[in-house]
Write an enzyme that holds these catalytic residues in place. Structure first.
Site, PDB file in Angstrom:
ATOM      1  N   ARG A 231       0.869  -1.177   0.000  1.00 48.75           N
ATOM      2  CA  ARG A 231       0.000   0.000   0.000  1.00 48.75           C
ATOM      3  C   ARG A 231       0.900   1.219   0.000  1.00 48.75           C
ATOM      4  O   ARG A 231       1.989   1.191   0.607  1.00 48.75           O
ATOM      5  CB  ARG A 231      -0.880   0.041   1.259  1.00 48.75           C
ATOM      6  CG  ARG A 231      -2.014  -0.950   1.276  1.00 48.75           C
ATOM      7  CD  ARG A 231      -3.112  -0.532   0.290  1.00 48.75           C
ATOM      8  NE  ARG A 231      -4.267  -1.406   0.335  1.00 48.75           N
ATOM      9  CZ  ARG A 231      -4.495  -2.416  -0.513  1.00 48.75           C
ATOM     10  NH1 ARG A 231      -3.620  -2.692  -1.462  1.00 48.75           N
ATOM     11  NH2 ARG A 231      -5.601  -3.134  -0.418  1.00 48.75           N
ATOM     12  N   GLU A 260      -3.423   7.540  -4.596  1.00 45.65           N
ATOM     13  CA  GLU A 260      -3.633   7.010  -5.944  1.00 45.65           C
ATOM     14  C   GLU A 260      -5.116   7.086  -6.307  1.00 45.65           C
ATOM     15  O   GLU A 260      -5.956   6.996  -5.405  1.00 45.65           O
ATOM     16  CB  GLU A 260      -3.113   5.557  -6.038  1.00 45.65           C
ATOM     17  CG  GLU A 260      -3.781   4.599  -5.070  1.00 45.65           C
ATOM     18  CD  GLU A 260      -3.178   3.210  -5.090  1.00 45.65           C
ATOM     19  OE1 GLU A 260      -1.951   3.066  -4.993  1.00 45.65           O
ATOM     20  OE2 GLU A 260      -3.970   2.264  -5.207  1.00 45.65           O
ATOM     21  N   HIS A 278      -1.335   0.270  -9.831  1.00 50.30           N
ATOM     22  CA  HIS A 278      -1.954  -0.646  -8.846  1.00 50.30           C
ATOM     23  C   HIS A 278      -2.668  -1.796  -9.559  1.00 50.30           C
ATOM     24  O   HIS A 278      -3.891  -1.918  -9.495  1.00 50.30           O
ATOM     25  CB  HIS A 278      -2.922   0.116  -7.924  1.00 50.30           C
ATOM     26  CG  HIS A 278      -3.274  -0.683  -6.689  1.00 50.30           C
ATOM     27  ND1 HIS A 278      -3.708  -0.107  -5.515  1.00 50.30           N
ATOM     28  CD2 HIS A 278      -3.247  -2.011  -6.425  1.00 50.30           C
ATOM     29  CE1 HIS A 278      -3.940  -1.032  -4.602  1.00 50.30           C
ATOM     30  NE2 HIS A 278      -3.669  -2.208  -5.145  1.00 50.30           N
TER      31      HIS A 278
HETATM   32  P1  NAP Z   1      -0.454 -10.814   5.216  1.00 54.40           P
HETATM   33  O1  NAP Z   1      -0.429 -12.262   4.877  1.00 54.40           O
HETATM   34  O2  NAP Z   1      -1.381 -10.360   6.284  1.00 54.40           O
HETATM   35  O3  NAP Z   1       1.046 -10.371   5.541  1.00 54.40           O
HETATM   36  C1  NAP Z   1       1.313  -9.097   5.998  1.00 54.40           C
HETATM   37  C2  NAP Z   1       2.696  -8.976   6.593  1.00 54.40           C
HETATM   38  O4  NAP Z   1       2.695  -7.716   7.288  1.00 54.40           O
HETATM   39  C3  NAP Z   1       3.074 -10.043   7.596  1.00 54.40           C
HETATM   40  O5  NAP Z   1       4.420 -10.429   7.398  1.00 54.40           O
HETATM   41  C4  NAP Z   1       2.939  -9.344   8.937  1.00 54.40           C
HETATM   42  O6  NAP Z   1       3.898  -9.721   9.893  1.00 54.40           O
HETATM   43  C5  NAP Z   1       3.223  -7.913   8.589  1.00 54.40           C
HETATM   44  N1  NAP Z   1       2.579  -7.017   9.559  1.00 54.40           N
HETATM   45  C6  NAP Z   1       1.273  -6.980   9.897  1.00 54.40           C
HETATM   46  N2  NAP Z   1       1.052  -6.028  10.816  1.00 54.40           N
HETATM   47  C7  NAP Z   1       2.249  -5.454  11.061  1.00 54.40           C
HETATM   48  C8  NAP Z   1       2.688  -4.408  11.925  1.00 54.40           C
HETATM   49  N3  NAP Z   1       1.836  -3.771  12.718  1.00 54.40           N
HETATM   50  N4  NAP Z   1       3.987  -4.079  11.919  1.00 54.40           N
HETATM   51  C9  NAP Z   1       4.857  -4.731  11.118  1.00 54.40           C
HETATM   52  N5  NAP Z   1       4.498  -5.735  10.278  1.00 54.40           N
HETATM   53  C10 NAP Z   1       3.220  -6.087  10.263  1.00 54.40           C
HETATM   54  O7  NAP Z   1      -0.858  -9.936   3.933  1.00 54.40           O
HETATM   55  P2  NAP Z   1      -0.792 -10.344   2.391  1.00 54.40           P
HETATM   56  O8  NAP Z   1      -2.042 -11.038   1.994  1.00 54.40           O
HETATM   57  O9  NAP Z   1       0.509 -11.015   2.139  1.00 54.40           O
HETATM   58  O10 NAP Z   1      -0.805  -8.889   1.709  1.00 54.40           O
HETATM   59  C11 NAP Z   1       0.356  -8.094   1.766  1.00 54.40           C
HETATM   60  C12 NAP Z   1       0.099  -6.706   1.243  1.00 54.40           C
HETATM   61  O11 NAP Z   1      -0.143  -6.725  -0.179  1.00 54.40           O
HETATM   62  C13 NAP Z   1      -1.094  -5.970   1.845  1.00 54.40           C
HETATM   63  O12 NAP Z   1      -0.734  -4.635   2.133  1.00 54.40           O
HETATM   64  C14 NAP Z   1      -2.129  -5.982   0.742  1.00 54.40           C
HETATM   65  O13 NAP Z   1      -3.060  -4.927   0.843  1.00 54.40           O
HETATM   66  C15 NAP Z   1      -1.211  -5.843  -0.467  1.00 54.40           C
HETATM   67  N6  NAP Z   1      -1.802  -6.228  -1.752  1.00 54.40           N
HETATM   68  C16 NAP Z   1      -1.525  -5.466  -2.854  1.00 54.40           C
HETATM   69  C17 NAP Z   1      -2.035  -5.820  -4.094  1.00 54.40           C
HETATM   70  C18 NAP Z   1      -1.711  -5.018  -5.322  1.00 54.40           C
HETATM   71  O14 NAP Z   1      -2.491  -5.057  -6.255  1.00 54.40           O
HETATM   72  N7  NAP Z   1      -0.593  -4.343  -5.366  1.00 54.40           N
HETATM   73  C19 NAP Z   1      -2.851  -6.944  -4.209  1.00 54.40           C
HETATM   74  C20 NAP Z   1      -3.105  -7.704  -3.076  1.00 54.40           C
HETATM   75  C21 NAP Z   1      -2.569  -7.351  -1.852  1.00 54.40           C
HETATM   76  P3  NAP Z   1       3.787 -11.045  10.789  1.00 54.40           P
HETATM   77  O15 NAP Z   1       4.175 -12.141   9.871  1.00 54.40           O
HETATM   78  O16 NAP Z   1       4.734 -10.785  11.883  1.00 54.40           O
HETATM   79  O17 NAP Z   1       2.343 -11.133  11.228  1.00 54.40           O
END
Ligand code: NAP
Length: 312
Positions: A231, A260, A278
């Site tokens: 994000r 964005e 995005h």
């Molecule tokens: P996820 O499985 O929830 O993983 C998120 C990561 O963030 C985990 O490693 C977690 O750490 C860490 N985290 C969570 N809270 C935190 C905090 N307070 N401080 C530090 N680290 C923290 O999420 P995901 O499904 O992989 O998605 C990852 C990202 O991609 C999201 O931001 C999502 O919105 C984005 N995304 C973007 C697109 C795009 O089109 N560009 C598409 C889909 C998703 P822990 O392992 O320690 O819990």
């Protein structure tokens, strides 16, 4: 009268499927809820939500019988889950089905940036290749040191792909994970200092706002490249633009931005920036899977069954 309200802009196949399954009421944006009749608002049990405009307490209070907000997307930072939980409203998202596409785009961003893909393509297209000769040399990516900031669902897929590019994989998460032979850093600044490339795959929202700080960008350094598919909020964008402008950060390859799609125009002028609109999950196949999962959550709620992918 419908008990489902769909908010946002959807592909035609999703529009058709939502219409035939739920015969919903439609709103282009959360702000349009207010213009619905009070009786229509009172009948809404489920909101199918898509987009990045905030859906918070004020919108929830306009829908007094709301039970579920089913988000289209894994990132639900636009939805105020604290306000939802306080009102007994469930929230679901669409995790996992998009991991491959977003990880693919992260790799593509890094390779495209390092190999100057956009500029080299332009060099060939505009006749410079024939007129001026070979394009300038690029940067080797395979075999380098890559840091993954956030080894969650998508971060792990990115790390697996980077490992296939013979890269030395380092990562930060709040706790150490079981990994092949990747190096864990509990300190994100130490991670940035240890690597050539940093890929941001953190969750979005308040807790990670500006997580990639000026200090981290300095630690990544003038040869460092940052990739962001998470994000726009996760990076201190002002500090990043400053570092890219004065050369204390080597480059940035970005799919996501603050504000964005009206992104900071200074980014357009920088030739050490690669920009994507995005589109991490933006393939026909994955968007279809995301739409199906959103509808399955809506159906489960209406049938009184367990939600497939609840987040609160
Ligand atoms: P996820 O499985 O929830 O993983 C998120 C990561 O963030 C985990 O490693 C977690 O750490 C860490 N985290 C969570 N809270 C935190 C905090 N307070 N401080 C530090 N680290 C923290 O999420 P995901 O499904 O992989 O998605 C990852 C990202 O991609 C999201 O931001 C999502 O919105 C984005 N995304 C973007 C697109 C795009 O089109 N560009 C598409 C889909 C998703 P822990 O392992 O320690 O819990």
């Amino acid at each position: 009268m419908s008990d489902v309200l769909v908010i946002g802009s959807y592909a035609q196949n999703d529009v058709d499927a939502l219409n035939s399954t739920f015969n919903p009421t439609w709103c282009a944006a959360p702000a349009d809820i207010a213009s619905l009749e009070e009786s229509a608002r009172a009948g809404i049990k489920v909101v199918g939500f898509k987009g990045h405009v905030a859906f918070g307490a004020a919108e929830m209070d306009q829908l007094p019988n709301l039970e579920l907000v089913a988000n289209f997307g894994v990132g639900y930072d636009a939805i105020d889950t604290t306000a939802a939980s306080a009102r007994g409203i469930k929230v679901t998202n669409t995790p996992d089905v998009l991991n491959d596409d977003v990880a693919d785009l992260a790799v593509l961003l890094l390779l495209a940036h390092g190999r100057k893909f956009e500029q080299a393509s332009q060099w060939a297209r505009d006749g410079s290749w024939a007129a001026k000769g070979e394009y300038s040399l690029a940067r080797k990516i395979s075999g380098g040191k890559v840091g993954i900031l956030g080894l969650g669902r998508i971060g792990r897929e990115i790390a697996d792909r980077m490992a296939a590019f013979k890269m030395d994989v380092h990562y930060f998460a709040r706790s150490e994970k079981e990994t092949p032979n990747w190096t864990y850093h509990s300190d994100p600044v130490a991670l940035a200092a240890a690597v050539d490339y940093l890929v941001v795959a953190l969750v979005g929202g308040e807790e990670t706002k500006g997580f990639v700080s000026k200090e981290m960008l300095e630690a990544l350094g003038p040869r460092g490249i940052i990739v962001n598919i998470s994000r726009g909020t996760t990076i201190d964008e002002e500090a990043m633009i400053e570092a890219l402008t004065n050369g204390t950060l080597g480059g940035a390859a970005l799919d996501v931005f603050l504000n964005e799609p009206k992104i900071d125009e200074r980014l357009y002028a920088l030739d050490n920036v690669t920009i994507q609109p995005h589109q991490g999950s933006g393939t026909v196949e994955t968007r279809a899977d995301m739409g199906q999962l959103q509808r399955d959550n809506i159906s489960a709620q209406l049938a009184g069954a367990s939600l497939l992918t609840p987040v609160n």
